[in-house]
Design an enzyme around this catalytic site. Structure first.
Site, short mmCIF file in Angstrom:
data_model
loop_
_atom_site.label_atom_id
_atom_site.label_comp_id
_atom_site.label_asym_id
_atom_site.label_seq_id
_atom_site.Cartn_x
_atom_site.Cartn_y
_atom_site.Cartn_z
N CYS A 1 1.13 3.11 -5.35
CA CYS A 1 2.08 4.24 -6.31
C CYS A 1 1.39 4.59 -7.36
CB CYS A 1 3.39 3.78 -6.58
SG CYS A 1 4.39 3.42 -5.34
N CYS B 1 9.00 4.36 -0.88
CA CYS B 1 8.80 3.33 0.02
C CYS B 1 7.51 3.58 0.79
CB CYS B 1 9.99 2.72 0.56
SG CYS B 1 10.65 3.89 2.03
N CYS C 1 6.05 -0.46 -2.14
CA CYS C 1 4.52 0.25 -1.92
C CYS C 1 3.70 -0.33 -2.77
CB CYS C 1 4.96 1.84 -2.22
SG CYS C 1 4.91 2.27 -3.96
#
Length: 136
Positions: A89, A11, A85
């Site tokens: 990522c 996250c 996110c």
């Protein structure tokens, strides 16, 4: 996959959702799964409400610290579970990616964090059953 599956929870701040998810999986898997967590923009500390909520469930995350998401962490994991996110990522071929839509506990009190904690536990139990083939 290696001898045991590995899961990375991600996250943004690695201070709430991903910390709780990693703690649940570590607790429930009892060594059967390698567990990591990280954030694309790690916070200074784990969310105190998340620490309190997990303590109510008998899991101590008070000594955890937010960690930066690295390409190596993703590369070394079989499954990458993101929690908000977005495009930050890294994506590698051959990895399994899941995205759990969970409310961000940042800035919320314990009353708001408890249902997030419980939802994460349910998702982790389902994931653990799937990757180990065992009922929880």
């Amino acid at each position: 996959m290696a001898d045991k599956p590995s899961v990375l929870f991600v996250c943004v701040h690695n201070a709430g959702r991903s910390q709780m998810a990693a703690a649940w999986l570590t607790h429930l898997a009892e060594g059967r799964v390698e567990v990591r967590s990280a954030g694309s923009d790690p916070g200074a500390e784990v969310n105190p409400a998340a620490v309190e909520a997990m303590a109510e469930a008998g899991i101590d995350i008070s000594q955890e610290t937010p960690k930066i998401l690295t390409a190596d962490a993703v590369h070394e994991s079989d499954i990458c579970v993101t929690m908000g996110c977005g495009d930050t990522c890294p994506v590698f071929p051959g990895k399994r990616y899941l995205d759990w839509a969970l409310e961000d506990p940042a800035g919320q009190g314990i009353e708001a964090v408890r249902p997030i904690r419980d939802r994460i536990r349910n998702l982790v139990e389902d994931l653990l059953s799937e990757i180990t083939g065992a009922e929880q």
